[in-house]
Write an enzyme that holds these catalytic residues in place. Structure first.
Site, mmCIF file in Angstrom:
data_model
loop_
_atom_site.group_PDB
_atom_site.id
_atom_site.type_symbol
_atom_site.label_atom_id
_atom_site.label_comp_id
_atom_site.label_asym_id
_atom_site.label_seq_id
_atom_site.Cartn_x
_atom_site.Cartn_y
_atom_site.Cartn_z
ATOM 1 N N ILE A 32 0.832 -1.206 0.000
ATOM 2 C CA ILE A 32 0.000 0.000 0.000
ATOM 3 C C ILE A 32 0.865 1.254 0.000
ATOM 4 O O ILE A 32 0.552 2.239 -0.678
ATOM 5 C CB ILE A 32 -0.962 -0.018 1.205
ATOM 6 C CG1 ILE A 32 -1.990 -1.144 1.040
ATOM 7 C CG2 ILE A 32 -1.673 1.323 1.363
ATOM 8 C CD1 ILE A 32 -2.905 -1.344 2.232
ATOM 9 N N TYR A 63 -3.255 -4.577 17.618
ATOM 10 C CA TYR A 63 -3.453 -3.871 16.345
ATOM 11 C C TYR A 63 -4.718 -3.011 16.398
ATOM 12 O O TYR A 63 -4.703 -1.838 15.982
ATOM 13 C CB TYR A 63 -3.547 -4.897 15.216
ATOM 14 C CG TYR A 63 -3.606 -4.307 13.833
ATOM 15 C CD1 TYR A 63 -2.475 -3.772 13.217
ATOM 16 C CD2 TYR A 63 -4.800 -4.303 13.115
ATOM 17 C CE1 TYR A 63 -2.534 -3.246 11.941
ATOM 18 C CE2 TYR A 63 -4.867 -3.783 11.831
ATOM 19 C CZ TYR A 63 -3.729 -3.260 11.249
ATOM 20 O OH TYR A 63 -3.798 -2.738 9.977
ATOM 21 N N THR A 112 -3.040 -7.572 -0.941
ATOM 22 C CA THR A 112 -1.601 -7.326 -0.826
ATOM 23 C C THR A 112 -0.885 -8.658 -0.680
ATOM 24 O O THR A 112 -1.518 -9.719 -0.582
ATOM 25 C CB THR A 112 -1.290 -6.460 0.407
ATOM 26 O OG1 THR A 112 -1.666 -7.181 1.590
ATOM 27 C CG2 THR A 112 -2.039 -5.131 0.364
#
Length: 470
Positions: free
Chosen positions: A236, A376, A411
């Site tokens: 990204i 996270y 990704t």
């Protein structure tokens, strides 16, 4: 061959896809991306005298037709005598509804009338864009309820549209004009917003002193401007760097020394500069500023910084030790707080411009939490909190602070997820597919646009209206 690899191979064969379609697993729609606008006509419905949408579209050079409110009541029958839902004809490329004048529950009927024909009257990758008053700026409980009710309509329309079409809502605060709205309408009409669906955010008047559009070029809005992107060596981050370079920026690409080879390749490709840097270092902010001043000129300032660098260290909370906990919060959140504090010094050579743009990367995990990602989720929810806090703190300075919250993006990292789980993640959104890194990059570029000074303190989900946290 591993089981998941076999399944993926089988799925990508003709017979495999035929079986999948019979099981209801249809091919996802192809999305319109880039600067392309809809091929079909753009219709504007101004309800109860709303006019800001018309003025903003005119500024963008968009030719519009007037959407006829009564088309919804032109009932027709099929050969068996059943009611046929109305649809705009010819098919619209986009429907822009200026609902800023709606204040009463009964007036929502007008919104139903113009939206209903759009459900079967949009071309593929069409757009529904609703403009309404910010609930905080209207003066009665009913008006506030109506403004919030429109959000529920928008989110449902996004789920019901097909063929890659999207619906999004823009709240306009008091004093916001066509000049403040134009960059947002351009983004939503164009393919740049392909994976933004069912979302709502606010546009306000640009702050005093925001002259960011001075000398800007709509075809290259970042020409002559320096943009810093952390975590830019791949994925990204590399897509973000390429998008800014495409739009004229001089990119400073930052990543850890271990990624130095890829980082240099990206910077060389874009004609920018590379800085190998551990962003968690106490001197990271000063090193970024020193690099900008030394490499790009002592009088240069940073137009935008994109805090893309991030890590995951996923474990169930019962197994999550102090080191894994702390490393994620340090990289994903604490580092950017320290860097911002340094670069916001207006007297620092190579620091942030007085009308700079700051963008963080949140996540749908930060919105809704995610099993095995307590650290996270904390860091990404923290990014959202930081955006809101900094927008308030910098309210008297023409700097904007925003974030994007990606959902499932294709990704190298997500490619390692087992096939069946990956397909579930891909399809649990209104667009029935994963997003592309460029989708995140385009949304960030919109937030950093010199014309987007009225977008501040906002978090935009780039998730195809993912069901997580929806």
């Amino acid at each position: 061959m591993a089981g998941t690899s076999f399944l993926e191979t089988l799925y990508n064969t003709g017979p495999g896809r035929a079986v999948a379609r019979k099981a209801g697993l249809t091919d996802p729609p192809k999305l319109r991306r880039g600067y392309d606008r809809p091929e079909g006509p753009v219709a504007l419905a101004s309800l109860l005298g709303g006019g800001i949408g018309a003025e903003a579209l005119t500024q963008l050079g968009v030719d519009t037709i007037e959407a006829l409110v009564d088309v919804a009541d032109n009932r027709s029958k099929d050969e068996r005598g059943r009611d046929v839902p109305p649809a705009y004809s010819p098919r619209l490329g986009a429907l822009v509804v200026d609902a800023t004048g709606l204040r009463e529950i009964g007036q929502l009927e007008l919104l139903r009338q113009v939206l209903r024909p759009a459900m079967k009257g949009l071309e593929r990758s069409g757009r529904v864009i609703i403009l309404t008053a910010d609930a905080s700026t209207v003066d009665s409980p009913e008006a506030k309820a109506v403004a919030q009710g429109i959000d529920g309509i928008n989110r449902t329309v996004g789920k019901e549209l097909r063929g890659g079409s999207t619906s999004n809502l823009v709240y306009l605060t008091d004093g916001a004009g066509a000049e403040d709205l134009s960059s947002t309408l351009a983004f939503l009409l164009e393919g740049r917003s392909a994976f933004v669906d069912g979302q709502a955010w606010r546009v306000a008047p640009r702050k005093d002193g925001d002259d960011g559009t001075a000398g800007s070029n709509r075809n290259a809005p970042f020409a002559g401007r320096i943009v810093v992107v952390t975590g830019a060596a791949r994925g990204i981050g590399a897509a973000i760097a390429r998008t800014f370079a495409r739009d004229g920026a001089t990119v400073v690409a930052i990543d850890v020394p271990q990624a130095g080879e890829n980082l240099s390749a990206v910077a060389n490709e874009l004609g920018g500069s590379a800085l190998q840097l551990d962003i968690t270092g106490p001197d990271a902010g000063n090193r970024i500023a020193s690099h900008v001043a030394a490499v790009h000129g002592a009088d240069k300032k940073i137009w935008a910084i994109v805090h893309n660098a991030g890590i995951t260290r996923d474990k169930m909370l019962a197994n999550l030790d102090e080191k894994l906990w702390g490393s994620v919060l340090e990289v994903n959140l604490a580092a950017q707080i320290r860097i911002n504090a340094v670069l916001l010094d207006e007297n620092l050579p190579g620091g942030l411009d007085r009308t700079a743009r700051i963008v963080g990367i949140a996540s749908t995990s930060g919105v809704a939490g995610n099993k095995g990602q307590t650290n996270y989720a904390a860091s990404k929810a923290g990014v959202m909190g930081l955006v809101w806090a900094m927008a308030d703190e910098l309210s008297d300075r023409p700097v904007t602070v925003n974030a994007v919250a990606p959902g499932f993006i294709e990704t190298d990292m997500t490619a390692a997820i087992p096939f069946v789980s990956r397909e579930i993640f891909r399809r649990t959104n209104s667009l029935q597919q994963g997003g592309q890194p460029v989708d995140v990059a385009e949304t960030i570029a919109y937030l950093c646009d010199p014309a987007s000074g009225g977008v501040d303190g906002q978090v935009i989900r780039v998730c195809g209206q993912n069901l997580v946290g929806a």
